[in-house]
Design a protein around this motif. Sequence first.
Motif, mmCIF file in Angstrom:
data_model
loop_
_atom_site.group_PDB
_atom_site.id
_atom_site.type_symbol
_atom_site.label_atom_id
_atom_site.label_comp_id
_atom_site.label_asym_id
_atom_site.label_seq_id
_atom_site.Cartn_x
_atom_site.Cartn_y
_atom_site.Cartn_z
ATOM 1 N N LYS A 98 0.819 -1.213 0.000
ATOM 2 C CA LYS A 98 0.000 0.000 0.000
ATOM 3 C C LYS A 98 0.856 1.268 0.000
ATOM 4 O O LYS A 98 0.351 2.349 0.217
ATOM 5 N N ALA A 99 2.144 1.105 -0.206
ATOM 6 C CA ALA A 99 3.029 2.264 -0.245
ATOM 7 C C ALA A 99 3.936 2.147 -1.456
ATOM 8 O O ALA A 99 3.694 1.355 -2.354
ATOM 9 N N VAL A 100 4.977 2.961 -1.483
ATOM 10 C CA VAL A 100 5.894 2.947 -2.609
ATOM 11 C C VAL A 100 6.871 1.790 -2.461
ATOM 12 O O VAL A 100 7.462 1.586 -1.405
ATOM 13 N N ASP A 101 7.047 1.036 -3.541
ATOM 14 C CA ASP A 101 7.981 -0.081 -3.555
ATOM 15 C C ASP A 101 9.365 0.464 -3.909
ATOM 16 O O ASP A 101 9.686 0.679 -5.071
ATOM 17 N N LEU A 102 10.191 0.707 -2.882
ATOM 18 C CA LEU A 102 11.503 1.296 -3.094
ATOM 19 C C LEU A 102 12.557 0.201 -3.210
ATOM 20 O O LEU A 102 12.620 -0.690 -2.347
ATOM 21 N N PRO A 103 13.399 0.233 -4.226
ATOM 22 C CA PRO A 103 14.481 -0.755 -4.338
ATOM 23 C C PRO A 103 15.443 -0.633 -3.164
ATOM 24 O O PRO A 103 15.751 0.484 -2.718
ATOM 25 N N PRO A 104 15.931 -1.763 -2.625
ATOM 26 C CA PRO A 104 16.851 -1.705 -1.477
ATOM 27 C C PRO A 104 18.089 -0.851 -1.743
ATOM 28 O O PRO A 104 18.528 -0.105 -0.866
ATOM 29 N N ALA A 105 18.661 -0.968 -2.950
ATOM 30 C CA ALA A 105 19.863 -0.186 -3.255
ATOM 31 C C ALA A 105 19.574 1.312 -3.180
ATOM 32 O O ALA A 105 20.392 2.094 -2.680
ATOM 33 N N LEU A 106 18.393 1.729 -3.656
ATOM 34 C CA LEU A 106 18.025 3.143 -3.606
ATOM 35 C C LEU A 106 17.879 3.619 -2.167
ATOM 36 O O LEU A 106 18.328 4.722 -1.817
ATOM 37 N N VAL A 107 17.268 2.783 -1.317
ATOM 38 C CA VAL A 107 17.085 3.164 0.085
ATOM 39 C C VAL A 107 18.438 3.339 0.774
ATOM 40 O O VAL A 107 18.672 4.322 1.499
ATOM 41 N N LEU B 36 11.511 10.152 3.230
ATOM 42 C CA LEU B 36 11.851 11.187 2.261
ATOM 43 C C LEU B 36 11.950 10.600 0.859
ATOM 44 O O LEU B 36 11.454 11.193 -0.115
ATOM 45 N N ALA B 37 12.576 9.428 0.759
ATOM 46 C CA ALA B 37 12.690 8.770 -0.544
ATOM 47 C C ALA B 37 11.316 8.369 -1.074
ATOM 48 O O ALA B 37 11.054 8.470 -2.284
ATOM 49 N N ALA B 38 10.436 7.907 -0.181
ATOM 50 C CA ALA B 38 9.082 7.539 -0.612
ATOM 51 C C ALA B 38 8.323 8.753 -1.142
ATOM 52 O O ALA B 38 7.645 8.677 -2.170
ATOM 53 N N GLY B 39 8.451 9.884 -0.451
ATOM 54 C CA GLY B 39 7.795 11.099 -0.920
ATOM 55 C C GLY B 39 8.365 11.584 -2.245
ATOM 56 O O GLY B 39 7.617 11.978 -3.154
ATOM 57 N N LEU B 40 9.688 11.540 -2.389
ATOM 58 C CA LEU B 40 10.311 11.948 -3.649
ATOM 59 C C LEU B 40 9.904 11.030 -4.791
ATOM 60 O O LEU B 40 9.721 11.487 -5.927
#
Length: 362
Positions: free
Chosen positions: A303-312, A334-338
Motif C-alpha cells: 500500500k506504499a511505494v515499492d523502493l528498491p533496497p539499493a536506492l534506500v 523522504l525517498a518515498a515522498g520523492l
Amino acid sequence: MTEQHQEQAADPPHTQRRVAKRTTMISGIAILFLFLAAAIVLAADALLLVFACILCAILLYKLSEILARRLHVKRKVALVAVVLALAAIIGFGGWGMAPQISEQSSKLAKEIPAAVERLQGEVKQHPILKRIAAELPPPEQIVKQMGNMVPNAGLFFGGVIGALGNVVIILFVGIYFAATPQLYTNGVIRLVPQDHRPRAREVQKELGQTLSSWLLGKAASMLIVGVVTSVGLGMLGVPLALILGIIAGLLDFIPYLGPIMAGIPAVLLALSISQDLALYTILLFVGIQLVEGYVLQPLIEAKAVDLPPALVIVMQLVFGTLFGFAGVALATPLAAGLAVLVKMLYIEDVLGDRSDKVGKPG
C-alpha cells in the motif's frame, strides 16, 4: 508598404520585451533555486524537524480516521481518543518499565567497553585478524563514538534534553497539524496556479496515502521486532534483553542499516559469555530480518511505494552525510515522498507515461 514598415519597426521593441521577460523569469527562478538551496543547507535541522512533525501528523490523522470510521464518531473526537490512548500507553509503560530500563541502560554502558576489549583480545589470537585489530581504535574511543551518536540523533537541539525537546515539539506540532490539516494543506495549494490546483490536490492526496500506509506498517513492524527481539534474547540468556529489544524496535525504523546497528551491542554482549551464544544471537537477528523482509515489508509496500533496497541504502548514505543520524532515520520516508513526486509530476505529467507505476495507491 507603409503598414509593413510600421509592423517591422514595432516588432523589435516587442521582441526585446519578450526577451527581457524571459531573462527576468529565468533569473528569478535561478535566484529562487539558490535561495532554497541555501535555506536547505543553513536550516537543514529545522527542515528535518518540520518533516518529522508532518510524519507524526500523518500518522495521528490516519489513526484517528480509522477510529472515527469504526466507531462512527467525528474525526476530531477520535483524534483526542488516539492521543489519550497513546499517552496512557507510553505513560504507564514508561512508569512500569522505567526502573528496569534505567538499570539495564547503565549496565549496557558499562558492559560494551568490556565486551569490545574481550573481542579484540580474541581477534589478536588469529594472525589474519591481528592486522585488522591493530587498525581498530581503542575500546574507549569506540564507545565514545557510539555515545556521540546520541546527540547527533537530535533533529534541532543536542543532547538528551534536546532529544526530549524534539519529541515534545514533534508531538505537539503533529497534533495541531492532525487536528486541522485542511488549514495548512489549503494554504500550500493556494501557492499553486489555479489551473494546476486540482492536480496539486491529487499529488497531495497520494503523498498522504503513501506516507500514512508506510508509517502504519512500519509502526507495526517496529513493535513486532522489539517484542520478538526481547523475548528471543531473553530465551537465549543474553543479558539486558529488554533494553536491547527496545533499541532493536526503535532502530527498525531505519531499514537495512538499523538492524545492523541494533545487532552489534547484542552480539558483543553474547560474545562476552560464549561464542556459541553470539552465533545464536546472530541467527536470531538474521531470522527476524528474514521474516520482516519477506513477510512484513511486502505488506508495507503493498500500500506504499515499492523502493528498491539499493536506492534506500544510497539515500541513507546521502542524507546521513548531509544531515547526520537524523538524515539516516528520515531517509526512507523522504525517498518515498520523492518517488511519488517524480512519478506524478515528471513521469506522468512531463513525459506523459502513466503505465509504469512507481508505487501502488493505498
